[in-house]
Design an enzyme around this catalytic site. Structure first.
Site, PDB file in Angstrom:
ATOM      1  N   GLU A 142      90.737  50.832  80.628  1.00 27.08           N
ATOM      2  CA  GLU A 142      91.282  52.178  80.830  1.00 27.08           C
ATOM      3  C   GLU A 142      92.597  52.385  80.099  1.00 27.08           C
ATOM      4  OE1 GLU A 142      90.458  54.055  85.157  1.00 27.08           O
ATOM      5  OE2 GLU A 142      91.289  52.060  85.215  1.00 27.08           O
ATOM      6  N   ASN A 202      89.558  75.805  87.161  1.00 30.99           N
ATOM      7  CA  ASN A 202      89.280  74.378  87.320  1.00 30.99           C
ATOM      8  C   ASN A 202      87.888  74.282  87.910  1.00 30.99           C
ATOM      9  OD1 ASN A 202      89.293  71.604  87.940  1.00 30.99           O
ATOM     10  ND2 ASN A 202      90.139  72.029  89.971  1.00 30.99           N
ATOM     11  N   GLY A 203      87.033  73.478  87.293  1.00 35.12           N
ATOM     12  CA  GLY A 203      85.684  73.323  87.826  1.00 35.12           C
ATOM     13  C   GLY A 203      84.671  73.439  86.722  1.00 35.12           C
ATOM     14  N   TRP A 232      91.295  69.443  81.162  1.00 34.98           N
ATOM     15  CA  TRP A 232      90.475  68.287  80.789  1.00 34.98           C
ATOM     16  C   TRP A 232      89.177  68.868  80.257  1.00 34.98           C
ATOM     17  CZ3 TRP A 232      85.862  65.689  82.316  1.00 34.98           C
ATOM     18  CH2 TRP A 232      85.756  64.379  81.836  1.00 34.98           C
ATOM     19  N   ARG A 268      95.576  65.724  86.274  1.00 33.47           N
ATOM     20  CA  ARG A 268      94.218  66.251  86.399  1.00 33.47           C
ATOM     21  C   ARG A 268      93.562  66.499  85.043  1.00 33.47           C
ATOM     22  NH1 ARG A 268      93.511  68.169  91.584  1.00 33.47           N
ATOM     23  NH2 ARG A 268      91.704  69.337  90.891  1.00 33.47           N
ATOM     24  N   LYS A 326      90.514  48.071  84.562  1.00 32.81           N
ATOM     25  CA  LYS A 326      91.938  48.400  84.358  1.00 32.81           C
ATOM     26  C   LYS A 326      92.310  48.162  82.898  1.00 32.81           C
ATOM     27  CE  LYS A 326      92.701  50.304  87.038  1.00 32.81           C
ATOM     28  NZ  LYS A 326      91.944  50.662  88.173  1.00 32.81           N
ATOM     29  N   LYS A 355      92.408  61.948  86.265  1.00 28.71           N
ATOM     30  CA  LYS A 355      92.454  61.245  87.548  1.00 28.71           C
ATOM     31  C   LYS A 355      91.387  61.735  88.533  1.00 28.71           C
ATOM     32  CE  LYS A 355      95.186  58.881  90.621  1.00 28.71           C
ATOM     33  NZ  LYS A 355      94.570  57.605  90.247  1.00 28.71           N
ATOM     34  N   CYS A 413      90.702  70.406  85.667  1.00 33.74           N
ATOM     35  CA  CYS A 413      91.950  70.939  85.151  1.00 33.74           C
ATOM     36  C   CYS A 413      92.905  71.058  86.319  1.00 33.74           C
ATOM     37  CB  CYS A 413      91.741  72.334  84.587  1.00 33.74           C
ATOM     38  SG  CYS A 413      90.583  72.401  83.215  1.00 33.74           S
ATOM     39  N   HIS A 459      73.472  33.213  80.918  1.00 30.51           N
ATOM     40  CA  HIS A 459      72.291  34.042  80.642  1.00 30.51           C
ATOM     41  C   HIS A 459      72.573  35.096  79.575  1.00 30.51           C
ATOM     42  CE1 HIS A 459      70.166  32.083  83.828  1.00 30.51           C
ATOM     43  NE2 HIS A 459      71.124  32.386  84.697  1.00 30.51           N
ATOM     44  N   GLU A 480      86.999  45.132  88.538  1.00 31.12           N
ATOM     45  CA  GLU A 480      88.155  46.036  88.600  1.00 31.12           C
ATOM     46  C   GLU A 480      89.199  45.639  87.543  1.00 31.12           C
ATOM     47  OE1 GLU A 480      88.747  48.803  89.756  1.00 31.12           O
ATOM     48  OE2 GLU A 480      90.905  48.977  89.880  1.00 31.12           O
TER      49      GLU A 480
END
Ligand code: G6P
Length: 615
Positions: free
Chosen positions: A495, A100-101, A73, A27, A492, A610, A2, A511, A488
């Site tokens: 996301e 936060n945590g 979050w 966040r 992207k 993030k 958060c 395969h 990557e």
């Protein structure tokens, strides 16, 4: 994870709280809420975003000279108003808390408090802290002491800000394992998860350390550290002047932070490699004063990272093996921390992280140290972060604040840093002739210009994005050092456009994934003119022959020409070791433009955040 903020001043602090929350929204953005002094403690919460909270504030004309606020979050409990912070202790004495945590022993404490008759109105671990502090407050009748006693019983990570209805003249804050800093203002004092939230009121910042508990009032602050004593020892923490500029944290003329950050890559890389601009040679002390000694003992590299930073590590493995001749393992931090690897003390452990806060990366690094690894290097974008502080050597990627949730400029600056590390180690291991060193210096100095040129392909990528946006799945192919770049690219796209995308080493296609190829499955390939190009072309033929539609990012000299089901966009001529960095650009642009066509929330994709400060 958060974002939290608190303010206590001589004037209404609600605008400060709201502006700060906007800055912290990267966040987490599952809900937002605040509490301010308004005779009692007035609370406003919304399952929406900070903008929705601002509307509530306006409707209710909310004001107050002290307050705390949170943008969430969700970890414990679904995103909803009921679970939104601030949380109250349900009984007298009334306190409010933002957090936060993550509290690991919350179940145990919850059961203990339930037995004492406490009633829980949310599913969060945060409400457990609220009740625990209220319980201690009954015993000691002093909020600061109550926070000391309550936090001593918490396991896990937290940054908290607490207010008490009966004593509105102060805010008590505490940190352990999650970032928290104080802002010292002229007319008040502030606290937040990150400095960008406080620039609106002050540049004088104090970074709290683990175990610190501080009491803020409108005219001062007091900090103690409680790691070794119940009610803490007073500590002096240095006041830093923040040099963050408003341009760095603002959107400027761009539509999205991600767009801004993609186009900032030339300058971000130039800043990261600034020390090379007049250098005649490459020196290990760029990585810290002890680097020369440590590098001379290094026989192996272990890279620990998550997400995009992990992909940077995968690219570095190819460089470190080929150029520096060093064996290299790259591990997903969340997996590494639960394995039983065998430590080799002559291994350099490299933690890569944009934020320097990612819980798994921090825990994996600590675990590696406990296993017996002696030396660590952080490659990180945040100077005061936990990763930087936990590591012996450090190299800062000077990308500036990255706010879009999907990482872009952090990635390319990490790659530039890792290439510099590779070349430094290669030189120390006598694998780099003076001529090769000069060529590498030249190439690194040229990198910002090369990135600028790569960005010019945007109009062509935009056209591809139109047809891509109609698809539900995509495959990304690469070989060798470009395979992690394909990973990557797929990440992207997933996301921010919510299109399911998978990356494969092109040789693996036959395969399994070839079975998926049909006209509905676009296949993106990275086709640089390197020693694997011939092999890659054969892999592309396998797709083509089965009616698949290919989208190829090739070098100018790769000799692949467009055809009916084969679309080609060319970059510059093959850039040697820099090639993976340059081939990242079109993939970022593709994801960005597909997301625009689909109309998704580019900077705040659903369910993500993030800085992932929880496991
Ligand atoms: C989150 C972010 C990613 C990032 C990852 C690792 O998932 O959304 O963009 O790559 O965390 O973060 P770090 O700060 O350690 O690089």
């Amino acid at each position: 994870m958060c974002g939290i903020i608190g303010a206590i001043a001589n004037a209404n602090v609600v605008p400060v709280l709201l502006e700060g929350l906007q800055r912290l929204e990267y966040r987490g953005y599952d809900s937002a809420g605040l509490v301010v002094t308004d005779s009692g403690l007035k609370r406003l919460r919304t399952p929406g975003r900070v903008n929705d909270l601002s509307k509530l504030v306006e409707q209710q004309k909310t004001q107050g000279v002290a307050g705390i606020a949170n943008t969430r979050w969700a970890t414990h409990g679904e995103p909803s108003e009921r679970n939104a912070h601030p949380h109250f202790s349900a009984e007298e004495p009334l306190i409010a808390i933002v957090h936060n945590g993550i509290i690991e022993n919350h179940e145990h404490i919850r059961n203990y408090l339930k037995d004492k008759g406490y009633i829980f109105l949310s599913d969060t671990d945060t409400e457990v802290i609220a009740h625990l502090i209220a319980l201690k407050l009954k015993e000691v009748n002093d909020l600061f002491k109550a926070v000391c006693l309550a936090t001593a019983e918490l396991q896990g990570a937290y940054a908290i800000a607490v207010m008490e209805e009966a004593h509105q003249e102060s805010i008590v804050v505490a940190r352990h394992g999650a970032p928290l800093l104080l802002g010292v203002g002229k007319d008040g004092n502030y606290v937040a998860s990150d400095a960008s939230a406080l620039l609106q009121v002050t540049r004088d910042i104090i970074y709290l350390e683990d175990g610190d508990i501080a009491v803020l009032s409108n005219h001062g602050y007091r900090i103690v550290n409680c790691l070794n004593s119940q009610f803490g020892e007073p500590v002096n923490r240095i006041v830093h002047e923040s040099h963050l500029s408003n341009e760095e944290i603002g959107l400027g003329s761009y539509s999205h932070y991600m767009q801004k950050e993609i186009f900032e890559q030339p300058i971000a890389v130039a800043n990261t490699l600034e020390m090379l601009s007049n250098a005649q040679s490459i020196a290990p002390n760029l990585f810290g004063s002890e680097a020369e000694k440590i590098f001379s003992e290094t026989r192996q590299i272990l890279i620990l990272a998550c997400g995009t930073s992990y992909h940077a590590g995968l690219v570095a493995r190819y460089w470190l093996e080929t150029v520096a001749g060093l064996p290299c393992n790259v591990e997903i931090a969340s997996e590494y921390r639960y394995r039983d690897p065998i430590a080799d003390p002559n291994t350099l452990v490299v933690g890569i992280s944009q934020s320097g806060e990612t819980a798994d990366t921090l825990a994996a690094l600590e675990y590696a140290k406990r296993l017996g690894y002696r030396h660590s290097l952080a490659i990180c974008n945040v100077p005061e972060s936990a990763l930087i502080r936990q590591s012996e050597l450090r190299f800062l990627t000077r990308a500036g604040p990255e706010i879009g949730v999907a990482s872009t400029k952090a990635f390319t600056t990490q790659l530039a840093s890792l290439l510099l590390l590779t070349v430094t180690l290669a030189k120390m291991r006598n694998r780099l002739s003076p001529e090769a060193e000069q060529r590498m210096l030249e190439a690194l100095r040229h990198l910002p210009v090369a990135l600028q040129n790569a960005l010019k392909i945007e109009p062509e990528v935009k056209i591809w994005a139109q047809s891509f946006a109609q698809k539900h799945h995509a495959l990304f192919l690469g070989r060798g050092v470009h395979y992690p770049i394909a990973m990557e690219g797929a990440l992207k796209l997933k996301e921010i456009s919510y299109i399911h995308a998978e990356a494969y080493a092109a040789g693996e296609l036959k395969h399994g994934p070839l079975a998926l190829v049909d006209s509905d499955m676009p296949v993106v390939a990275i086709a640089p003119n390197d020693q694997l190009l011939g092999k890659l072309k054969s892999n592309l033929q396998e797709v083509y022959a089965r009616g698949g539609e290919l989208y190829v990012f090739a070098d100018a000299d790769s000799q692949i020409t467009s055809n009916d089901n084969l679309h080609v966009i060319r970059l510059s001529e093959h850039a040697g070791l820099l090639s993976p960095i340059l081939h990242t650009i079109p993939l970022q642009l593709l994801a960005y433009h597909v997301a625009l066509v689909k109309g998704t929330d580019v900077d705040k994709p659903r369910n993500l955040a993030k800085a992932v400060t929880v496991e």
